[in-house]
Design a protein around this motif. Structure first.
Motif, PDB file in Angstrom:
ATOM      1  N   VAL A  53      44.946  42.581  40.300  1.00  0.00           N
ATOM      2  CA  VAL A  53      43.769  41.732  40.529  1.00  0.00           C
ATOM      3  C   VAL A  53      42.944  41.777  39.246  1.00  0.00           C
ATOM      4  O   VAL A  53      42.850  42.820  38.607  1.00  0.00           O
ATOM      5  CB  VAL A  53      42.889  42.212  41.707  1.00  0.00           C
ATOM      6  CG1 VAL A  53      43.480  41.804  43.017  1.00  0.00           C
ATOM      7  CG2 VAL A  53      42.665  43.707  41.664  1.00  0.00           C
ATOM      8  N   GLU A  96      39.508  39.845  36.848  1.00  0.00           N
ATOM      9  CA  GLU A  96      38.340  38.979  36.834  1.00  0.00           C
ATOM     10  C   GLU A  96      37.987  38.658  35.391  1.00  0.00           C
ATOM     11  O   GLU A  96      38.148  39.500  34.513  1.00  0.00           O
ATOM     12  CB  GLU A  96      37.183  39.747  37.504  1.00  0.00           C
ATOM     13  CG  GLU A  96      36.102  38.875  38.044  1.00  0.00           C
ATOM     14  CD  GLU A  96      35.092  39.673  38.876  1.00  0.00           C
ATOM     15  OE1 GLU A  96      35.425  40.750  39.398  1.00  0.00           O
ATOM     16  OE2 GLU A  96      33.958  39.194  38.980  1.00  0.00           O
ATOM     17  N   GLY A 115      40.734  44.235  34.969  1.00  0.00           N
ATOM     18  CA  GLY A 115      41.622  44.170  36.126  1.00  0.00           C
ATOM     19  C   GLY A 115      42.358  45.472  36.334  1.00  0.00           C
ATOM     20  O   GLY A 115      42.267  46.395  35.529  1.00  0.00           O
ATOM     21  N   LYS A 138      41.767  48.030  49.773  1.00  0.00           N
ATOM     22  CA  LYS A 138      42.063  46.614  49.540  1.00  0.00           C
ATOM     23  C   LYS A 138      42.008  46.353  48.040  1.00  0.00           C
ATOM     24  O   LYS A 138      41.227  46.990  47.326  1.00  0.00           O
ATOM     25  CB  LYS A 138      41.060  45.748  50.285  1.00  0.00           C
ATOM     26  CG  LYS A 138      41.211  45.925  51.783  1.00  0.00           C
ATOM     27  CD  LYS A 138      40.327  44.980  52.565  1.00  0.00           C
ATOM     28  CE  LYS A 138      40.566  45.156  54.050  1.00  0.00           C
ATOM     29  NZ  LYS A 138      40.180  46.528  54.529  1.00  0.00           N
ATOM     30  N   TYR A 167      40.741  44.066  46.167  1.00  0.00           N
ATOM     31  CA  TYR A 167      39.447  43.717  45.562  1.00  0.00           C
ATOM     32  C   TYR A 167      38.512  44.918  45.547  1.00  0.00           C
ATOM     33  O   TYR A 167      37.656  45.038  44.672  1.00  0.00           O
ATOM     34  CB  TYR A 167      38.804  42.528  46.272  1.00  0.00           C
ATOM     35  CG  TYR A 167      38.403  42.776  47.707  1.00  0.00           C
ATOM     36  CD1 TYR A 167      39.276  42.469  48.737  1.00  0.00           C
ATOM     37  CD2 TYR A 167      37.169  43.322  48.025  1.00  0.00           C
ATOM     38  CE1 TYR A 167      38.943  42.699  50.049  1.00  0.00           C
ATOM     39  CE2 TYR A 167      36.806  43.559  49.340  1.00  0.00           C
ATOM     40  CZ  TYR A 167      37.694  43.252  50.349  1.00  0.00           C
ATOM     41  OH  TYR A 167      37.346  43.491  51.650  1.00  0.00           O
ATOM     42  N   GLU A 168      38.701  45.844  46.522  1.00  0.00           N
ATOM     43  CA  GLU A 168      37.875  47.066  46.517  1.00  0.00           C
ATOM     44  C   GLU A 168      38.205  47.924  45.300  1.00  0.00           C
ATOM     45  O   GLU A 168      37.324  48.511  44.682  1.00  0.00           O
ATOM     46  CB  GLU A 168      38.130  47.888  47.784  1.00  0.00           C
ATOM     47  CG  GLU A 168      37.610  47.233  49.044  1.00  0.00           C
ATOM     48  CD  GLU A 168      38.022  47.983  50.314  1.00  0.00           C
ATOM     49  OE1 GLU A 168      37.429  47.699  51.362  1.00  0.00           O
ATOM     50  OE2 GLU A 168      38.946  48.819  50.262  1.00  0.00           O
ATOM     51  N   LEU A 178      39.247  46.901  42.412  1.00  0.00           N
ATOM     52  CA  LEU A 178      38.621  46.296  41.235  1.00  0.00           C
ATOM     53  C   LEU A 178      37.108  46.544  41.249  1.00  0.00           C
ATOM     54  O   LEU A 178      36.502  46.826  40.220  1.00  0.00           O
ATOM     55  CB  LEU A 178      38.926  44.791  41.189  1.00  0.00           C
ATOM     56  CG  LEU A 178      38.346  44.017  40.003  1.00  0.00           C
ATOM     57  CD1 LEU A 178      38.776  44.634  38.675  1.00  0.00           C
ATOM     58  CD2 LEU A 178      38.763  42.554  40.046  1.00  0.00           C
ATOM     59  N   GLU A 179      36.520  46.453  42.431  1.00  0.00           N
ATOM     60  CA  GLU A 179      35.075  46.664  42.548  1.00  0.00           C
ATOM     61  C   GLU A 179      34.714  48.112  42.166  1.00  0.00           C
ATOM     62  O   GLU A 179      33.746  48.343  41.437  1.00  0.00           O
ATOM     63  CB  GLU A 179      34.642  46.344  43.988  1.00  0.00           C
ATOM     64  CG  GLU A 179      33.312  45.658  44.142  1.00  0.00           C
ATOM     65  CD  GLU A 179      32.996  44.623  43.069  1.00  0.00           C
ATOM     66  OE1 GLU A 179      31.949  44.794  42.421  1.00  0.00           O
ATOM     67  OE2 GLU A 179      33.782  43.664  42.856  1.00  0.00           O
ATOM     68  N   LYS A 217      34.785  48.377  38.466  1.00  0.00           N
ATOM     69  CA  LYS A 217      33.636  47.736  37.819  1.00  0.00           C
ATOM     70  C   LYS A 217      32.359  48.558  37.990  1.00  0.00           C
ATOM     71  O   LYS A 217      31.475  48.523  37.156  1.00  0.00           O
ATOM     72  CB  LYS A 217      33.427  46.329  38.396  1.00  0.00           C
ATOM     73  CG  LYS A 217      34.433  45.309  37.871  1.00  0.00           C
ATOM     74  CD  LYS A 217      34.411  44.034  38.680  1.00  0.00           C
ATOM     75  CE  LYS A 217      33.065  43.344  38.634  1.00  0.00           C
ATOM     76  NZ  LYS A 217      33.007  42.241  39.614  1.00  0.00           N
ATOM     77  N   SER A 244      30.535  36.496  36.624  1.00  0.00           N
ATOM     78  CA  SER A 244      31.933  36.357  37.021  1.00  0.00           C
ATOM     79  C   SER A 244      32.349  34.899  36.891  1.00  0.00           C
ATOM     80  O   SER A 244      31.740  34.012  37.466  1.00  0.00           O
ATOM     81  CB  SER A 244      32.097  36.832  38.459  1.00  0.00           C
ATOM     82  OG  SER A 244      33.427  36.607  38.852  1.00  0.00           O
ATOM     83  N   TYR A 255      38.506  34.670  39.152  1.00  0.00           N
ATOM     84  CA  TYR A 255      39.090  35.811  39.849  1.00  0.00           C
ATOM     85  C   TYR A 255      40.549  35.487  40.121  1.00  0.00           C
ATOM     86  O   TYR A 255      40.855  34.390  40.565  1.00  0.00           O
ATOM     87  CB  TYR A 255      38.338  35.993  41.170  1.00  0.00           C
ATOM     88  CG  TYR A 255      38.465  37.372  41.759  1.00  0.00           C
ATOM     89  CD1 TYR A 255      37.490  38.330  41.523  1.00  0.00           C
ATOM     90  CD2 TYR A 255      39.547  37.718  42.549  1.00  0.00           C
ATOM     91  CE1 TYR A 255      37.597  39.595  42.060  1.00  0.00           C
ATOM     92  CE2 TYR A 255      39.662  38.980  43.088  1.00  0.00           C
ATOM     93  CZ  TYR A 255      38.680  39.913  42.848  1.00  0.00           C
ATOM     94  OH  TYR A 255      38.776  41.172  43.373  1.00  0.00           O
ATOM     95  N   ALA A 262      44.626  37.027  41.365  1.00  0.00           N
ATOM     96  CA  ALA A 262      45.484  38.096  41.890  1.00  0.00           C
ATOM     97  C   ALA A 262      46.912  37.595  41.851  1.00  0.00           C
ATOM     98  O   ALA A 262      47.162  36.403  42.045  1.00  0.00           O
ATOM     99  CB  ALA A 262      45.092  38.462  43.309  1.00  0.00           C
TER     100      ALA A 262
END
Lengths: 265, 431
Positions: B186, B188, B237, B251, B253-254, B256-257, B260, B274, B277, B279
């Protein structure tokens, strides 16, 4: 029968951004596409051709890369395309653009009579809806705008019957050919092109006409021939909330009167 | 009347376009069928494109291709929760021709490459999905698309249809990939002013840096994270083997979060907006997962052939090379007038002699060893940071005591023999 569709290459509005410094559209930020309304105009021309026979030519004014939308139109089933491209055209507003396109149409008409001209109702970058009517006026033929259905075309009696969108309904109008018809998206569904059409379109090289080919007067085009000046472009401020009235019409009317009376007093 | 081309290439990414370009330059009639709106709209890449393989096809391509920044510094991080051990290599010679690599936006780069192909005579049809290969006897003789009158016949069909390669799967060249053969990446794009990027990464107006991050960046799962500099965007990413990700219940996206939000990473992207995005699955099965590469009238290249070197984050260069070698094999087959599997096997043979196969063979067990043994990512890697912390924190303990503490804590979670075994097996797999 010869149908001509005037098309425009526009930045994909779904992806375009506004440059916050200059307040102009940052065209480089978005891919260039065939104006969606024009795609439906091309499809309608192809549908008419399939019903009544004839030929569909597309005409556009733009830089060399506008050949891409001519190819896209061929995918949809158009037979030929002409690109009006010349440095002298650059900076033209709707007034000058309709002049250039009408000169192109006159040149085309001299070679092969035109029975019907289709346009999208407007382009999604400028949203003016002026070029179609401008062409009609300059060619001195009728104009049918905001058309959501072509009911029938009679190339023998030289007439067309269309449904024109108005508030809360539509008008059924019969008009003489040739005329300019500008179309709404609802007029048809875009068809999925066949592979042979895709191949023909990918390999197609459109004709390119410059200012001399269409016998146009340079003073009527470009920045000099364009009376429009853009003073300012800005995003309108978002509406803030507001109050929503509910209930029957009588209830809401009473509520509204009360609110207004309160505001006055 | 049925449509015929000499060669059909399914997929307009860099593998397919490399094959198409090489064939068209040699005068072969080639058609590329791409399902996306344009080349580059369906693929996802961190963003590092190596110069060499592209230059072999289009000399001096870097003068006109849409590139972001020339990479002059590559950094490597072993990351803990609030600590990082860093190493980096910077080379100013990478700032002048011949460059080493560039960051690119694939959507722009692939469209440029597609344009070069069109100029060379390739017929590219976008928004056209190939649904199956047309087979006669045992031979692939063409493809069926989702368009009306959509069958096309050809001497050879090249499958460059990406990681899932349903077409190669339907031919029985490989089974559905298992979750330890693919990674889920994933990423961004974060928009920042060029000046800010240059300050934060200590680079010039045209140059850039890359950071590869291991450890906490993927919650100590098998995988890597990355931060790359583009002109006015920072790509950030992470990718982890799907098998580990699904076990972790985190998950994508979690993940990646979390990256970050990490205090070590946050300053690099702070204040950015942003912009995009993405994946995508990345084929990371390596050498053991390379499927059958040829059949009668058909070749498989690029991601579809699992040609990704995950240890060195190389993929597009392997894809390009496989495309070019496939094209050269087709040219030879064309001279012989035979397109059966035996003749087309020139391609796997030349691939075996190239760096593509040899690099994948070198690391053939590395990924699997790390996949099976989580100790590498959750024991050995964090141990580096705790050792650094111990040795560099001045707290009155003697250095000798500190050394002893480091050794003790290292072997606390894992016996001496196990550690030896871990290091031996990985060393053997990477040698």
């Amino acid at each position: 029968m010869h149908i001509v569709v005037c098309i425009k290459q526009v930045p994909d509005a779904a992806q375009v951004k506004i440059d916050p410094k200059t307040n102009t559209l940052d065209r480089s930020s978005a891919p260039a596409i065939l104006n969606p309304y024009d795609a439906h105009a091309v499809q309608e021309a192809v549908n008419i051709k399939r019903l009544y026979g004839g030929r569909v030519t597309v005409l556009t004014m733009g830089p060399p890369q506008a050949k891409d939308i001519i190819r896209k139109s061929l995918e949809l089933g158009a037979d030929a395309g002409i690109l009006l491209s010349d440095r002298a055209f650059a900076g033209s507003d709707t007034w000058a653009t309709s002049y250039i396109l009408s000169q192109g149409l006159s040149e085309l008409r001299a070679r092969e009579p035109i029975d019907l001209i289709l346009c999208g109702k407007q382009a999604i970058d400028g949203d003016t809806a002026q070029v179609g009517p401008g062409i009609a006026r300059r060619l001195n033929i009728g104009q049918l705008t905001y058309i959501q259905k072509v009911e029938s075309v009679d190339f023998v009696e030289r007439s067309i019957i269309v449904h024109r969108r108005v508030d809360q309904g539509y008008e059924v109008i019969q008009a003489k050919l040739p005329c300019v018809v500008t179309v709404e998206k609802e007029i048809n569904e875009l068809q999925y092109s066949s592979l042979p059409e895709m191949m023909r379109a990918a390999q197609y090289q459109p004709l390119v006409w410059g200012v001399n080919d269409i016998h146009a007067e340079v003073n009527n085009m470009g920045l000099n021939g364009s009376p429009t000046t853009v003073r300012k472009i800005f995003s309108p401020p978002e509406r803030t909330g507001g109050e929503r009235l509910t209930g029957s019409i009588d209830d809401m009317a009473n509520q509204l009167v009360n609110v207004l009376l309160e505001k006055i007093s | 009347m049925s449509i015929r081309q000499e060669v059909i290439i399914v997929g307009g990414g860099v593998a397919g376009l490399s094959a198409a370009y090489t064939l068209a330059k040699a005068g072969v009639e080639v058609m590329v069928l791409e399902r996306g709106l344009n080349s580059g709209t369906k693929n996802v890449m961190g963003g590092v494109l190596y110069r060499q393989m592209m230059e072999e096809m289009i000399p001096d391509f870097w003068k006109e291709a849409p590139l972001e920044r020339r990479i002059i510094e590559q950094r490597f991080w072993l990351m803990g929760k609030d600590s990082v051990t860093q190493s980096a290599y910077k080379d100013m010679s990478w700032d002048s021709p011949p460059y080493n690599n560039f960051t690119v936006f694939r959507s722009k780069f692939d469209q440029w490459f597609a344009k070069k192909c069109t100029e060379a005579g390739v017929l590219i049809l976008n928004e056209t999905l190939v649904t199956e290969c047309i087979i006669k006897g045992n031979k692939v003789v063409g493809v069926r698309t989702n368009r009306p009158d959509g069958d096309v016949y050809a001497d050879v069909v090249v499958l460059a249809d990406g990681v899932n390669s349903l077409l190669a799967k339907n031919l029985g060249f490989h089974k559905e990939w298992t979750s330890d053969q693919v990674a889920l990446a994933v990423m961004e794009e974060i928009k920042l002013p060029a000046k800010v990027i240059e300050e934060r990464f200590n680079v010039g107006p045209e140059t850039g840096a890359t950071i590869e991050i291991y450890g906490e960046s993927t919650q100590n799962m098998m995988g890597t994270a990355f931060i790359y500099t583009n002109k006015e965007h920072v790509s950030i990413g992470c990718g982890t083997l799907l098998s580990q990700l699904s076990k972790s219940n985190i998950k994508p996206y979690e993940l990646l979060e979390m990256l970050k939000q990490n205090p070590l990473v946050k300053p690099f992207i702070e204040g950015g907006e942003s912009a995009e995005y993405y994946a995508h699955l990345i084929p990371e099965g390596g050498y053991h997962s390379i499927p059958r590469l040829t059949g009668d009238g058909v070749l498989v290249i690029g991601d579809a052939a699992q040609l990704v070197n995950s240890i060195h984050r190389e993929g597009s260069n392997l894809a390009m090379t496989s495309g070019r070698l496939a094209a050269e094999a087709i040219l030879q087959a064309r001279r012989l007038g035979e397109f059966d599997e035996k003749t087309l096997s020139i391609y796997p043979r030349s691939l075996k002699e190239s760096f593509v196969y040899q690099d994948l063979a070198k690391y053939k067990d590395a990924v699997h060893i790390m996949e099976r043994n989580p100790a590498y990512f959750n024991h050995h890697l964090p141990a580096v940071n705790s050792a650094m912390k111990e040795i560099l924190t001045v707290d009155g303990k003697s250095k000798r005591d500190k050394q002893w503490l480091i050794v003790k804590s290292y072997f606390k979670g894992r016996s001496f023999l196990k550690v030896l075994w871990d290091l031996f097996t990985l060393g053997k797999a990477m040698k």
